[in-house]
Design an enzyme around this catalytic site. Sequence first.
Site, PDB file in Angstrom:
ATOM      1  N   TYR A 192     -24.471   1.408  -4.753  1.00  0.00           N
ATOM      2  CA  TYR A 192     -25.370   1.614  -5.892  1.00  0.00           C
ATOM      3  C   TYR A 192     -25.492   0.324  -6.726  1.00  0.00           C
ATOM      4  CZ  TYR A 192     -26.556   3.128 -10.659  1.00  0.00           C
ATOM      5  OH  TYR A 192     -27.120   3.241 -11.907  1.00  0.00           O
TER       6      TYR A 192
ATOM      7  N   GLY B 265     -24.669   3.022   3.100  1.00  0.00           N
ATOM      8  CA  GLY B 265     -23.774   3.666   2.119  1.00  0.00           C
ATOM      9  C   GLY B 265     -24.166   3.279   0.707  1.00  0.00           C
TER      10      GLY B 265
ATOM     11  N   VAL C 196     -20.114   1.283  -4.730  1.00  0.00           N
ATOM     12  CA  VAL C 196     -20.426  -0.142  -4.555  1.00  0.00           C
ATOM     13  C   VAL C 196     -21.884  -0.317  -4.144  1.00  0.00           C
ATOM     14  CG1 VAL C 196     -19.835  -2.286  -3.356  1.00  0.00           C
ATOM     15  CG2 VAL C 196     -18.028  -0.653  -3.890  1.00  0.00           C
TER      16      VAL C 196
ATOM     17  N   GLY D 268     -22.963   4.593  -2.193  1.00  0.00           N
ATOM     18  CA  GLY D 268     -21.994   5.169  -3.125  1.00  0.00           C
ATOM     19  C   GLY D 268     -21.725   4.226  -4.290  1.00  0.00           C
TER      20      GLY D 268
ATOM     21  N   LYS E 125       0.868  -1.181   0.000  1.00  0.00           N
ATOM     22  CA  LYS E 125       0.000   0.000   0.000  1.00  0.00           C
ATOM     23  C   LYS E 125       0.901   1.227   0.000  1.00  0.00           C
ATOM     24  CE  LYS E 125      -4.544   0.933   0.570  1.00  0.00           C
ATOM     25  NZ  LYS E 125      -5.720   0.216   0.103  1.00  0.00           N
TER      26      LYS E 125
HETATM   27  P1  NAD Z   1     -17.951   5.659  -2.117  1.00  0.00           P
HETATM   28  O1  NAD Z   1     -17.206   6.796  -1.497  1.00  0.00           O
HETATM   29  O2  NAD Z   1     -18.327   5.742  -3.546  1.00  0.00           O
HETATM   30  O3  NAD Z   1     -19.298   5.370  -1.281  1.00  0.00           O
HETATM   31  C1  NAD Z   1     -19.375   5.449   0.085  1.00  0.00           C
HETATM   32  C2  NAD Z   1     -20.731   6.049   0.417  1.00  0.00           C
HETATM   33  O4  NAD Z   1     -20.921   6.016   1.822  1.00  0.00           O
HETATM   34  C3  NAD Z   1     -20.864   7.515  -0.023  1.00  0.00           C
HETATM   35  O5  NAD Z   1     -22.015   7.678  -0.820  1.00  0.00           O
HETATM   36  C4  NAD Z   1     -20.962   8.274   1.299  1.00  0.00           C
HETATM   37  O6  NAD Z   1     -21.771   9.418   1.204  1.00  0.00           O
HETATM   38  C5  NAD Z   1     -21.581   7.225   2.198  1.00  0.00           C
HETATM   39  N1  NAD Z   1     -21.364   7.459   3.619  1.00  0.00           N
HETATM   40  C6  NAD Z   1     -20.291   7.990   4.261  1.00  0.00           C
HETATM   41  N2  NAD Z   1     -20.508   8.039   5.574  1.00  0.00           N
HETATM   42  C7  NAD Z   1     -21.719   7.498   5.803  1.00  0.00           C
HETATM   43  C8  NAD Z   1     -22.495   7.253   6.956  1.00  0.00           C
HETATM   44  N3  NAD Z   1     -22.062   7.561   8.185  1.00  0.00           N
HETATM   45  N4  NAD Z   1     -23.699   6.668   6.807  1.00  0.00           N
HETATM   46  C9  NAD Z   1     -24.161   6.335   5.578  1.00  0.00           C
HETATM   47  N5  NAD Z   1     -23.490   6.562   4.446  1.00  0.00           N
HETATM   48  C10 NAD Z   1     -22.280   7.136   4.557  1.00  0.00           C
HETATM   49  O7  NAD Z   1     -17.058   4.370  -1.820  1.00  0.00           O
HETATM   50  P2  NAD Z   1     -17.198   2.941  -2.506  1.00  0.00           P
HETATM   51  O8  NAD Z   1     -16.203   2.833  -3.575  1.00  0.00           O
HETATM   52  O9  NAD Z   1     -18.632   2.632  -2.756  1.00  0.00           O
HETATM   53  O10 NAD Z   1     -16.672   2.018  -1.321  1.00  0.00           O
HETATM   54  C11 NAD Z   1     -17.486   1.741  -0.182  1.00  0.00           C
HETATM   55  C12 NAD Z   1     -16.686   0.925   0.816  1.00  0.00           C
HETATM   56  O11 NAD Z   1     -16.236  -0.288   0.221  1.00  0.00           O
HETATM   57  C13 NAD Z   1     -15.413   1.626   1.314  1.00  0.00           C
HETATM   58  O12 NAD Z   1     -15.182   1.235   2.641  1.00  0.00           O
HETATM   59  C14 NAD Z   1     -14.324   1.047   0.430  1.00  0.00           C
HETATM   60  O13 NAD Z   1     -13.057   1.087   1.050  1.00  0.00           O
HETATM   61  C15 NAD Z   1     -14.814  -0.385   0.277  1.00  0.00           C
HETATM   62  N6  NAD Z   1     -14.334  -1.055  -0.938  1.00  0.00           N
HETATM   63  C16 NAD Z   1     -14.612  -0.529  -2.158  1.00  0.00           C
HETATM   64  C17 NAD Z   1     -14.159  -1.183  -3.311  1.00  0.00           C
HETATM   65  C18 NAD Z   1     -14.479  -0.638  -4.675  1.00  0.00           C
HETATM   66  O14 NAD Z   1     -14.331  -1.372  -5.657  1.00  0.00           O
HETATM   67  N7  NAD Z   1     -14.920   0.589  -4.808  1.00  0.00           N
HETATM   68  C19 NAD Z   1     -13.444  -2.363  -3.199  1.00  0.00           C
HETATM   69  C20 NAD Z   1     -13.188  -2.901  -1.926  1.00  0.00           C
HETATM   70  C21 NAD Z   1     -13.642  -2.225  -0.800  1.00  0.00           C
END
Ligand code: NAD
Length: 366
Positions: A186, A180, A184, A182, A80
């Site tokens: 969605y 959440g 993922v 966001g 990382k």
């Molecule tokens: P993202 O930032 O697109 O979505 C996160 C969402 O959570 C946002 O819409 C945000 O407004 C919302 N949020 C933040 N605080 C909140 C709260 N207290 N209550 C409710 N909603 C809240 O991130 P993502 O890419 O969708 O990733 C989501 C999680 O999955 C993260 O922890 C990330 O590390 C993990 N993850 C993502 C991926 C990936 O492919 N994107 C892969 C592995 C792990």
Amino acid sequence: MKVFQELAEMGHERVLLCSNPDVGLKAIIAVHSTVLGPGLGGLRMWPFESFDEALTDVLRLSRGMTYKAASAGLNLGGGKAVIIGDSKTDKSEALFRSFGRFVDSLGGLYITAEDVGSDMEDMELIHTETQWVTGVSPAHGGSGDPSIVTAWGVLQGMKAAVKWHFDDVSLKNRSVAIQGLGSVGYHLAKQLYKEGAKLFGTDIDAAAIESVSSEVEIEIVGTDEIVEVDCDILAPCALGATLNEESIPKLRCKIVAGAANNQLEDEHRDGAALQERGILYAPDYVINAGGLINVYNELGGDYQRDRAVRMTRGIYLNLMGVFEIAREYGLPTAVAAEKLAERRIETVKKLGSRHWGRFIRPNGHR
Ligand code: NAD
């Protein structure tokens, strides 16, 4: 001396401090393990308040990547990187190119990717200086946004958990609360809806709620209420540490299965608390490995989404393996996942010097 003690305790192989004052670069690359393959893990750009804070984060996150890759059965180790800076104001071409040269200097021991604060465009700047980078745009033969594959992996994991807990092969009519909505969240909501699940969701961002609500039937609840929804599955898909001493006693779900990293505030304490409450926990780094599997498929330069999606199906069996070990030894699933990953690493370590350089090639994108 404290740093060396920390490295020894956590088992890191190498830590590189990257400094280029001409372009304002202050970065740390941590390679935790290269036993199974090169250490792959994202680049986090964050305005850390101190060097110690940045170091703690990169050491913890790189170690987590070792476990994630080992659990997913990938030929990858854990690494990382962090850049100390504000992703909104401090980005520049020279900064990322300079960082790319540091990545290149490790000769493939570390492969970078997107993470919080870095995106596809930054990966392309890094790519001008090194081939040891993933997550570049599909326009250059890369894999692009991983979140749809991550969501698909979480769906496979939910199916495994439902099979294990309810002996049911379908998600039809299962209630799922998504914390959440966001990237993922969605995709997960859309995939679950197609499977016939009943959805609850929450987000702090009204636009994220709107975008999901316009495509699927979902009952929106308050951000504090989501953990208390009476449902089959709680899917944490926002930030880490949402499962803790305060939230776990309030849970009314039977299963916790979601995408967020570091869901348990304290891996051992909170894993045991979930086990005591009879809630089946799908360990986060096992169920959310779809994103890593996706970028892994970029290595070698012939990325195919179909292949990444097929490999991501393996999460179903990986989780079943974790649940079996947990039951056999009476362990929390979080501990069982750790043991399985460590077993794989230890077995390969016994082979002695590494040979993976023959089959791991850089991305070769143009
Ligand atoms: P993202 O930032 O697109 O979505 C996160 C969402 O959570 C946002 O819409 C945000 O407004 C919302 N949020 C933040 N605080 C909140 C709260 N207290 N209550 C409710 N909603 C809240 O991130 P993502 O890419 O969708 O990733 C989501 C999680 O999955 C993260 O922890 C990330 O590390 C993990 N993850 C993502 C991926 C990936 O492919 N994107 C892969 C592995 C792990």
